[in-house]
Design an enzyme around this catalytic site. Structure first.
Site, PDB file in Angstrom:
ATOM      1  N   GLU A 196       0.707  -1.123   0.094  1.00  0.00           N
ATOM      2  CA  GLU A 196       0.013  -0.080  -0.065  1.00  0.00           C
ATOM      3  C   GLU A 196       0.941   1.171   0.121  1.00  0.00           C
ATOM      4  OE1 GLU A 196      -4.224  -1.040   2.330  1.00  0.00           O
ATOM      5  OE2 GLU A 196      -2.348  -0.434   3.621  1.00  0.00           O
ATOM      6  N   CYS A 197       0.861   1.969  -1.051  1.00  0.00           N
ATOM      7  CA  CYS A 197       1.370   3.609  -0.939  1.00  0.00           C
ATOM      8  C   CYS A 197       2.999   3.115  -1.115  1.00  0.00           C
ATOM      9  CB  CYS A 197       0.994   4.363   0.001  1.00  0.00           C
ATOM     10  SG  CYS A 197       1.168   5.951  -0.467  1.00  0.00           S
ATOM     11  N   GLY A 198       3.439   3.488   0.141  1.00  0.00           N
ATOM     12  CA  GLY A 198       4.998   2.936   0.356  1.00  0.00           C
ATOM     13  C   GLY A 198       5.368   1.853  -0.068  1.00  0.00           C
TER      14      GLY A 198
END
Length: 433
Positions: A314-316
């Site tokens: 997720e994201c990072g």
């Protein structure tokens, strides 16, 4: 568990500092404080946990729904809950602080910047109380906590200006030590920039904890519990270090209820432990790009992903699973290379919103046609290959390219969207193992 909300008149008014000082003041009364945060935040809760000694709960109507919000509230462990608001009290079209307070039916204590006012502080508070009717919300603004207020004449002027039915709950005195430094995603994390204990103690002496305890109320309990899936007997590895520090306590709890958890730190040189699935949460991979480029865990993840190991980023986590990461300074570092994207950090944020995704096919966290709700907040952009495959269409939010989110390769899924376990995404992941 009784509770109340600390709502602000705007962003930047000092809600986080007010929350930390309030927690300290209530601690001194012998009460076990359960912190919570309205809105999809990871950073403010890290400061809550540092001071309260227990993880902060996330209370967001868009992410969780009203029943899920109440379930998350009651999974807290203290005997009094202090909820820090998001932005200004009425700001936000899907889950404002006022909406959260209404869903919980707990009072609002308004944090007002009193550095340059006395009577105007009271006028502001009165306006915020009366605006609830105009907005069609059942919100009980019971009083104020004066931020950056001096004692003596300044404090007396504020108290005397307040209507008789609006409580003065104390003040946070001006103190340069009560400033949390920030970076591009907001404040620095609680472990990086904790406020000095002596400053918190000194400020807490000016908060009327006894009156806060008197106005706190018990929210209605959820009507029903979330359906419980059985134990999977599987092992899930979760990255946990400064590069991967954005995770909800409820997510870890849910994964732990149904699987065996193993944590590892890619930036510290840990290799990927033996596991049946990997979860790479968000965080700050851009600040640790050099360490990640040399991390044995990313190389192992790439090998295992190619063999079909389920990997959710997720994201990072999406950034770490990409082919490369370029910092704002222009330095490019190789990442795991699982997903067909090159990620670049930008000077300004690229997305900030609540998100709704619709699955176009079966994927790790949803079946075809199902929707997931989450949020996005990132300063990076992803340049994806022309033949890249996506798992979701974005019905709200930007996603990866404005229309899609969820890059897929093998059984690896990378999204800019962060989801809460109330969405069912992590149960879907576990059920598919």
């Amino acid at each position: 568990m009784k509770g109340f909300v600390l709502g602000g008149v705007s962003s930047g008014v000092g809600k986080t500092v007010a929350t930390l000082v309030t927690i300290r003041a209530l601690d001194r009364t012998g009460h076990a404080v359960q912190p919570a945060k309205a809105g999809p935040d990871f950073i403010d809760p890290s400061h809550h946990e540092r001071v309260a000694g227990r993880p902060s709960r996330t209370l967001d109507l868009w992410l969780c729904g009203e029943e899920g919000l109440r379930r998350n509230y009651y999974r807290g462990e203290g005997d009094l809950c202090v909820v820090e608001g998001v932005m200004g009290l009425y700001d936000g079209d899907r889950s404002s602080t006022a909406m959260v307070a209404e869903a919980l039916d707990v009072p609002v204590v308004l944090v007002v910047d009193a550095s340059a006012g006395m009577e105007s502080v009271a006028a502001t508070a009165l306006g915020f109380r009366e605006y609830a009717d105009h907005a069609g919300l059942d919100v009980d603004v019971v009083g104020i906590l004066a931020q950056r207020a001096h004692g003596g004449r300044h404090e007396r002027g504020i108290r005397e200006a307040l209507p008789d039915d609006m409580e003065y709950f104390g003040r946070i005195p001006p103190d340069d030590r009560l400033e949390i430094p920030d970076r591009h995603l907001g404040l620095r994390m609680g472990e990086e920039a904790p406020l000095p204990e002596e400053a918190l103690d000194a400020a807490s002496e000016h908060v009327r904890a006894d009156r806060l305890l008197e106005v706190a109320r018990v929210p209605p309990r959820p009507v029903e519990d979330r359906p419980q899936g059985g134990k999977t007997g599987k092992r899930v590895a979760i990255a946990r270090d400064p590069a991967f520090c954005f995770r909800y306590p409820a997510t870890v709890e849910r994964l732990g209820e149904r699987s065996e958890l193993e944590t590892f730190s890619p930036t510290a040189g840990d290799d990927l432990p033996d596991c049946d699935a990997v979860y790479l949460p968000g965080g700050y991979p851009e600040l640790h790009a050099e360490a990640l480029a040399d991390a044995p865990a990313l190389e192992t993840i790439a090998e295992r992903a190619g063999e079909g190991l389920p990997v959710l980023g997720e994201c990072g986590g999406l950034m770490a699973l990409s082919e490369s990461l370029t910092t704002v300074e222009g330095e490019t570092y190789p990442m795991a290379g699982v997903l067909p994207a090159e990620v670049r950090m930008c000077e300004r944020y690229q997305a900030l919103d609540h998100v709704e995704l619709r699955a176009t096919d079966d994927t790790l966290t949803a079946s075809a046609g199902e929707s997931l709700r989450g949020h996005e907040f990132h300063y990076s952009s992803a340049d994806v290959d022309s033949d890249a495959r996506f798992a979701f269409e974005t019905e709200r939010g930007e996603g990866i390219d404005g229309e899609h989110d969820g890059l897929i390769e093998h059984r690896t899924l990378g999204t800019y969207c962060h989801v809460h376990p109330e969405s069912g995404a992590f149960d879907a992941l576990l059920d598919g193992l």
